[in-house]
Design an enzyme around this catalytic site. Structure first.
Site, mmCIF file in Angstrom:
data_model
loop_
_atom_site.group_PDB
_atom_site.id
_atom_site.type_symbol
_atom_site.label_atom_id
_atom_site.label_comp_id
_atom_site.label_asym_id
_atom_site.label_seq_id
_atom_site.Cartn_x
_atom_site.Cartn_y
_atom_site.Cartn_z
ATOM 1 N N GLY A 23 0.795 -1.239 0.000
ATOM 2 C CA GLY A 23 0.000 0.000 0.000
ATOM 3 C C GLY A 23 0.822 1.282 0.000
ATOM 4 N N ARG A 47 7.748 -4.283 2.562
ATOM 5 C CA ARG A 47 9.036 -4.569 3.206
ATOM 6 C C ARG A 47 9.743 -3.301 3.651
ATOM 7 N NH1 ARG A 47 11.178 -7.457 -2.031
ATOM 8 N NH2 ARG A 47 10.106 -5.592 -2.768
ATOM 9 N N TYR A 156 -3.217 -11.747 -17.910
ATOM 10 C CA TYR A 156 -2.514 -12.977 -18.332
ATOM 11 C C TYR A 156 -2.636 -14.089 -17.292
ATOM 12 C CZ TYR A 156 1.740 -10.890 -16.057
ATOM 13 O OH TYR A 156 2.637 -10.317 -15.197
HETATM 14 C C1 HXC Z 1 16.560 -12.253 -14.014
HETATM 15 C C2 HXC Z 1 16.445 -11.632 -11.782
HETATM 16 C C3 HXC Z 1 16.037 -10.324 -12.151
HETATM 17 C C4 HXC Z 1 15.925 -10.022 -13.556
HETATM 18 C C5 HXC Z 1 16.129 -10.433 -9.986
HETATM 19 N N1 HXC Z 1 16.481 -11.632 -10.431
HETATM 20 N N2 HXC Z 1 15.853 -9.607 -11.005
HETATM 21 N N3 HXC Z 1 16.689 -12.589 -12.694
HETATM 22 N N4 HXC Z 1 16.190 -11.033 -14.429
HETATM 23 N N5 HXC Z 1 15.553 -8.830 -13.989
HETATM 24 C C6 HXC Z 1 16.872 -12.809 -9.645
HETATM 25 C C7 HXC Z 1 18.091 -12.550 -8.759
HETATM 26 O O1 HXC Z 1 19.313 -12.690 -9.471
HETATM 27 C C8 HXC Z 1 17.903 -13.624 -7.694
HETATM 28 O O2 HXC Z 1 18.262 -14.903 -8.162
HETATM 29 C C9 HXC Z 1 16.382 -13.669 -7.511
HETATM 30 O O3 HXC Z 1 15.829 -13.131 -8.722
HETATM 31 C C10 HXC Z 1 15.919 -12.826 -6.345
HETATM 32 O O4 HXC Z 1 16.398 -11.506 -6.523
HETATM 33 P P1 HXC Z 1 16.536 -10.490 -5.303
HETATM 34 O O5 HXC Z 1 16.929 -9.179 -5.873
HETATM 35 O O6 HXC Z 1 17.406 -11.099 -4.239
HETATM 36 O O7 HXC Z 1 15.024 -10.517 -4.748
HETATM 37 P P2 HXC Z 1 14.268 -9.514 -3.812
HETATM 38 O O8 HXC Z 1 15.210 -8.541 -3.152
HETATM 39 O O9 HXC Z 1 13.388 -10.330 -2.988
HETATM 40 O O10 HXC Z 1 13.396 -8.612 -4.851
HETATM 41 C C11 HXC Z 1 12.286 -9.153 -5.527
HETATM 42 C C12 HXC Z 1 12.191 -8.666 -6.969
HETATM 43 C C13 HXC Z 1 12.252 -7.133 -7.077
HETATM 44 C C14 HXC Z 1 10.885 -9.209 -7.541
HETATM 45 C C15 HXC Z 1 13.357 -9.253 -7.778
HETATM 46 O O11 HXC Z 1 12.118 -6.701 -8.423
HETATM 47 C C16 HXC Z 1 11.195 -6.469 -6.240
HETATM 48 O O12 HXC Z 1 11.436 -6.158 -5.069
HETATM 49 N N6 HXC Z 1 9.988 -6.241 -6.807
HETATM 50 C C17 HXC Z 1 8.836 -5.685 -6.075
HETATM 51 C C18 HXC Z 1 8.031 -4.733 -6.871
HETATM 52 C C19 HXC Z 1 7.629 -5.199 -8.240
HETATM 53 O O13 HXC Z 1 8.196 -6.142 -8.805
HETATM 54 N N7 HXC Z 1 6.661 -4.480 -8.814
HETATM 55 C C20 HXC Z 1 6.145 -4.774 -10.139
HETATM 56 C C21 HXC Z 1 4.835 -5.415 -10.071
HETATM 57 S S1 HXC Z 1 4.204 -5.236 -11.666
HETATM 58 P P3 HXC Z 1 19.692 -15.580 -7.800
HETATM 59 O O14 HXC Z 1 19.622 -16.937 -8.423
HETATM 60 O O15 HXC Z 1 20.728 -14.697 -8.418
HETATM 61 O O16 HXC Z 1 19.776 -15.627 -6.299
HETATM 62 C C22 HXC Z 1 3.187 -6.455 -12.072
HETATM 63 C C23 HXC Z 1 2.470 -6.118 -13.351
HETATM 64 C C24 HXC Z 1 1.718 -7.217 -13.954
HETATM 65 O O17 HXC Z 1 3.074 -7.429 -11.419
HETATM 66 C C25 HXC Z 1 1.165 -7.008 -15.347
HETATM 67 C C26 HXC Z 1 1.430 -5.763 -16.081
HETATM 68 C C27 HXC Z 1 0.800 -5.617 -17.427
HETATM 69 P P1 NAP Z 2 4.472 -1.581 -7.339
HETATM 70 O O1 NAP Z 2 4.333 -0.145 -6.977
HETATM 71 O O2 NAP Z 2 5.844 -2.112 -7.572
HETATM 72 O O3 NAP Z 2 3.730 -2.427 -6.232
HETATM 73 C C1 NAP Z 2 4.180 -3.610 -5.680
HETATM 74 C C2 NAP Z 2 4.120 -3.469 -4.188
HETATM 75 O O4 NAP Z 2 4.358 -4.746 -3.587
HETATM 76 C C3 NAP Z 2 5.180 -2.519 -3.615
HETATM 77 O O5 NAP Z 2 4.566 -1.602 -2.750
HETATM 78 C C4 NAP Z 2 6.129 -3.424 -2.854
HETATM 79 O O6 NAP Z 2 6.643 -2.756 -1.700
HETATM 80 C C5 NAP Z 2 5.206 -4.572 -2.477
HETATM 81 N N1 NAP Z 2 5.936 -5.822 -2.261
HETATM 82 C C6 NAP Z 2 6.757 -6.465 -3.126
HETATM 83 N N2 NAP Z 2 7.257 -7.570 -2.564
HETATM 84 C C7 NAP Z 2 6.709 -7.650 -1.321
HETATM 85 C C8 NAP Z 2 6.832 -8.572 -0.255
HETATM 86 N N3 NAP Z 2 7.611 -9.650 -0.363
HETATM 87 N N4 NAP Z 2 6.132 -8.346 0.884
HETATM 88 C C9 NAP Z 2 5.338 -7.255 0.985
HETATM 89 N N5 NAP Z 2 5.196 -6.353 0.027
HETATM 90 C C10 NAP Z 2 5.869 -6.543 -1.123
HETATM 91 O O7 NAP Z 2 3.647 -1.944 -8.673
HETATM 92 P P2 NAP Z 2 2.103 -1.702 -9.063
HETATM 93 O O8 NAP Z 2 2.079 -1.485 -10.522
HETATM 94 O O9 NAP Z 2 1.484 -0.701 -8.171
HETATM 95 O O10 NAP Z 2 1.459 -3.149 -8.798
HETATM 96 C C11 NAP Z 2 0.406 -3.334 -7.865
HETATM 97 C C12 NAP Z 2 -0.408 -4.556 -8.231
HETATM 98 O O11 NAP Z 2 -1.045 -4.360 -9.488
HETATM 99 C C13 NAP Z 2 0.407 -5.841 -8.380
HETATM 100 O O12 NAP Z 2 -0.346 -6.935 -7.891
HETATM 101 C C14 NAP Z 2 0.567 -5.977 -9.875
HETATM 102 O O13 NAP Z 2 0.780 -7.303 -10.285
HETATM 103 C C15 NAP Z 2 -0.792 -5.467 -10.317
HETATM 104 N N6 NAP Z 2 -0.849 -5.053 -11.714
HETATM 105 C C16 NAP Z 2 -0.279 -3.894 -12.098
HETATM 106 C C17 NAP Z 2 -0.410 -3.492 -13.414
HETATM 107 C C18 NAP Z 2 0.162 -2.192 -13.883
HETATM 108 O O14 NAP Z 2 0.035 -1.895 -15.062
HETATM 109 N N7 NAP Z 2 0.739 -1.373 -13.042
HETATM 110 C C19 NAP Z 2 -1.088 -4.301 -14.330
HETATM 111 C C20 NAP Z 2 -1.649 -5.499 -13.891
HETATM 112 C C21 NAP Z 2 -1.536 -5.861 -12.573
HETATM 113 P P3 NAP Z 2 8.116 -3.008 -1.077
HETATM 114 O O15 NAP Z 2 9.064 -3.018 -2.213
HETATM 115 O O16 NAP Z 2 8.280 -1.889 -0.114
HETATM 116 O O17 NAP Z 2 8.026 -4.335 -0.379
#
Ligand code: HXC
Ligand code: NAP
Length: 292
Positions: A23, A47, A156
């Site tokens: 949030g 986090r 998807y």
């Molecule tokens: C390949 C990758 C990678 C990348 C990380 N890894 N990024 N591999 N390509 N781009 C690998 C790392 O090398 C590691 O593997 C493992 O993934 C874990 O990475 P960490 O960085 O240690 O993980 P962590 O710190 O837990 O971070 C999680 C994360 C990061 C998912 C990688 O991006 C994150 O914090 N994301 C949170 C927010 C987010 O993703 N928001 C987008 C949501 S959008 P190894 O083997 O090296 O240990 C969404 C939209 C949907 O969902 C649809 C849209 C149309």
């Molecule tokens: P975002 O800002 O990156 O949101 C992801 C959130 O998840 C962040 O606030 C992140 O906060 C939190 N998060 C990630 N890992 C977590 C963990 N292990 N524990 C607790 N919190 C965690 O991206 P967004 O676009 O707003 O996405 C929100 C939702 O919409 C997601 O479910 C995504 O799949 C969905 N969605 C987005 C789109 C789009 O076009 N934007 C389209 C389809 C679906 P911290 O990093 O602080 O943990």
């Protein structure tokens, strides 16, 4: 345009306590803001506590509402239980859970390490399961009168998608969980629904799905029949409706809000939208002449 305006009447969420995972940023923050404007008290969790504290100050200033920030990595069940306890200790109850937190990035699947794949599954599927199970057990054991779970998936979740395979796999699981529990836990007065958003620009998603100049290369607007990306308020409007009592008879539903994006990709002849209007007379003639 009306879609950028708040939809529900003032006080629609008065007295509600809602937990929004993720949030503190992006869509989670936008939905939280609207819940606060409608009178709810909101727990935001993720986090990064520093980010949550900043969001709390900003959101409370903007809305006059009450926000409780709680650090919680949803991958760990004990942290989720602690988040639930902090919510109950502060507000005495919880009415709604918005499973919004997610992790994602683009990659050819064969380049992923096992840990990379697990990381996404753990955040999206296991994290949603952890929150759902902990909150569900609480509501069932306390015989709460009613509760609502809203899950954010993607389109998807049912079509699948190349290059985001861990996310697609996990979101499909979340969708199955939504529909399964909508039936199983209806007897406990717990409602489950999901939203499948199309492209809604956020920093979190765009930095990971369209890094560098991919944003210019793949203009998301062009994929959407209505010709634009989503506005955060229109998603917030839908989420507020689904978390509120106004949607009491909606259960087990996934509502797509994508301007027709996924259907454009699916329909076999949809590419014909590219044909200029003036060409249709000639094409019709050509087709009709075949009959002779
Ligand atoms: C390949 C990758 C990678 C990348 C990380 N890894 N990024 N591999 N390509 N781009 C690998 C790392 O090398 C590691 O593997 C493992 O993934 C874990 O990475 P960490 O960085 O240690 O993980 P962590 O710190 O837990 O971070 C999680 C994360 C990061 C998912 C990688 O991006 C994150 O914090 N994301 C949170 C927010 C987010 O993703 N928001 C987008 C949501 S959008 P190894 O083997 O090296 O240990 C969404 C939209 C949907 O969902 C649809 C849209 C149309
Ligand atoms: P975002 O800002 O990156 O949101 C992801 C959130 O998840 C962040 O606030 C992140 O906060 C939190 N998060 C990630 N890992 C977590 C963990 N292990 N524990 C607790 N919190 C965690 O991206 P967004 O676009 O707003 O996405 C929100 C939702 O919409 C997601 O479910 C995504 O799949 C969905 N969605 C987005 C789109 C789009 O076009 N934007 C389209 C389809 C679906 P911290 O990093 O602080 O943990």
């Amino acid at each position: 345009m009306n879609y950028t305006k708040p939809m529900l009447k003032e006080g629609s969420l008065d007295g509600q306590v809602i937990v929004v995972t993720g949030g503190g940023s992006g869509l989670g923050k936008a939905m939280t803001k609207y819940f606060l404007e409608l009178g709810a008290k909101v727990v935001i969790s993720s986090r990064n506590m520093e980010k949550l504290e900043k969001a709390k100050i900003e959101l409370e200033e903007q809305t006059g509402g009450t926000v409780l920030p709680v650090q919680c990595d949803i991958r760990h069940y004990n942290e989720v239980e602690a988040m639930l306890k902090a919510t109950i200790d502060t507000f005495g109850k919880v009415d709604g859970l918005l499973n919004n937190a997610a992790g994602n990035f683009i990659s050819p699947t064969e380049r992923l390490s096992a840990n990379a794949f697990d990381t996404i599954i753990d955040i999206v599927l296991k994290g949603t399961k952890n929150c759902t199970l902990a909150f569900g057990k609480h509501w069932i054991s306390t015989k709460q009168e009613k509760a609502t779970v809203l899950n954010i998936v993607t389109t998807y979740a049912w079509t699948g998608s190349a290059y985001v395979v861990p996310s697609a796999t996990a979101k499909a699981g979340v969708l199955a969980m939504t529909r399964s529990l909508a039936v199983e836990w209806a007897k406990y007065k717990i409602r489950f629904n999901a939203i499948a958003p199309g492209p809604f620009p956020t920093k979190g998603a765009w930095d990971r799905l369209l890094p560098g100049d991919l944003k210019e290369k793949f203009d998301m607007k062009k994929k959407v029949p209505v010709g634009r990306v989503g506005e955060h308020q229109e998603l917030a409007n839908l989420a507020a409706y689904l978390i509120s009592d106004f949607s009491a008879y909606v259960n087990g539903e996934v509502i797509t809000i994508d301007g027709g994006e996924w259907l454009k990709g699916a329909g076999q002849m949809n590419m014909l939208s590219d044909i200029p209007e003036g060409m249709w007379d000639m094409l019709t003639q050509m087709i009709k002449s075949k009959k002779k």
